[in-house]
Scaffold this active site. Structure first.
Site, short mmCIF file in Angstrom:
data_model
loop_
_atom_site.label_atom_id
_atom_site.label_comp_id
_atom_site.label_asym_id
_atom_site.label_seq_id
_atom_site.Cartn_x
_atom_site.Cartn_y
_atom_site.Cartn_z
CG ASP A 188 -2.03 0.99 1.15
OD1 ASP A 188 -2.26 1.55 0.06
OD2 ASP A 188 -2.69 1.25 2.18
CG ASN A 216 -7.51 -2.27 -6.26
OD1 ASN A 216 -6.54 -3.00 -6.16
ND2 ASN A 216 -7.82 -1.39 -5.31
#
Ligand code: FPP
Length: 239
Positions: A12, A60
């Site tokens: 991340d 996503n």
């Protein structure tokens, strides 16, 4: 405690890494692929048997179209450019996630990566792509219901050990250590079943800044932890 057999990573912070440098998000993802390369090599050098990376989540798709296509492009590039090296290093590539709705060129590449490397034994690299744990569990439940409907399994046979053979990760060990970079402290739908007893290590650095030293640091933190799996530590049994 011994080093982990299986490390799973939530990579991340690519976007924030780019923003901090006044660069487009795409540059952050490209730098993220570089960090991924370094990390796979480092894990191999440290004789880590299993490395799972969260490359694209089923959530996503909600990102802007251009960013989604960028991430798809990077996966293709990663496989095209790095597959030969991974194979030479004895890395077995495995993919988890829902493949059905991926573009056919991506499906073909993922299958090629798996079939080329299937006999390799030095290390396992699991790419979680179009992966979401709830989706994985629901797909497993669907397969199980079909097996029950067709009389291939009875309801009494459904135990956690049997259920997990329907997950994408069937035959993979559970992660011992889950690392998340960028300072966020949550699992974000990653390996929810498999991480039931994993040690979680959250690191402040953005993913593009992750490297061999950061990996060693996370393993050191893990090694200092006391894993009890719901039991008691052996030294406390008589107390
Ligand atoms: C999180 O950063 C990262 C991702 C959504 C994808 C991870 C992808 C890579 C490391 C590169 C691609 C690799 C392959 C093999 C496809 P973020 O964009 O959520 O960062 P932010 O939270 O700072 O915005």
């Amino acid at each position: 405690m011994a080093k982990p057999t299986h490390i799973a990573i939530i990579m991340d912070g690519n976007g924030r890494w780019a923003k901090a440098r006044g660069l487009p998000r795409a540059a952050g993802h490209r730098a993220g692929v570089e960090a991924l390369r370094k990390t796979v090599r480092a894990a191999g050098d440290m004789r880590i048997s299993w490395l799972t990376v969260y490359a694209f989540s089923s959530e996503n798709w909600a990102r802007p179209k251009a960013e989604v296509s960028d991430l798809m492009g990077l996966l293709k590039l990663f496989i095209r450019r790095d597959l030969a090296e991974l194979h030479q290093s004895g890395v077995k590539v495995l993919v988890i996630g829902d493949r059905e709705n991926l573009a056919s060129d991506i499906k073909v590449l993922l299958e090629e990566a798996e079939s080329l490397t299937k006999a390799n034994t030095n290390m396992n690299l699991v790419i979680a792509f179009n992966y979401g744990a709830r989706d994985e569990i629901a797909r497993a439940a669907r397969k199980l219901a079909r097996a029950a409907g067709e009389g291939r399994i009875s309801l009494e046979e459904v135990t956690p050990d049997v259920f997990e053979t329907y997950l994408d990760t069937a035959a993979m060990p559970d992660p011992d250590l889950v690392i998340r970079t960028s300072g966020e402290q949550r699992l974000s739908n990653f390996l929810l079943w498999q991480a039931a007893y994993s040690e979680l290590v959250f690191m402040p650095c953005y993913w593009p800044d992750f490297d061999q030293r950061k990996l060693a640091e996370a393993i050191d933190i893990y090694s200092a932890r006391d894993r009890r799996f719901g039991g008691v530590a052996p030294q406390d049994v008589a107390l």
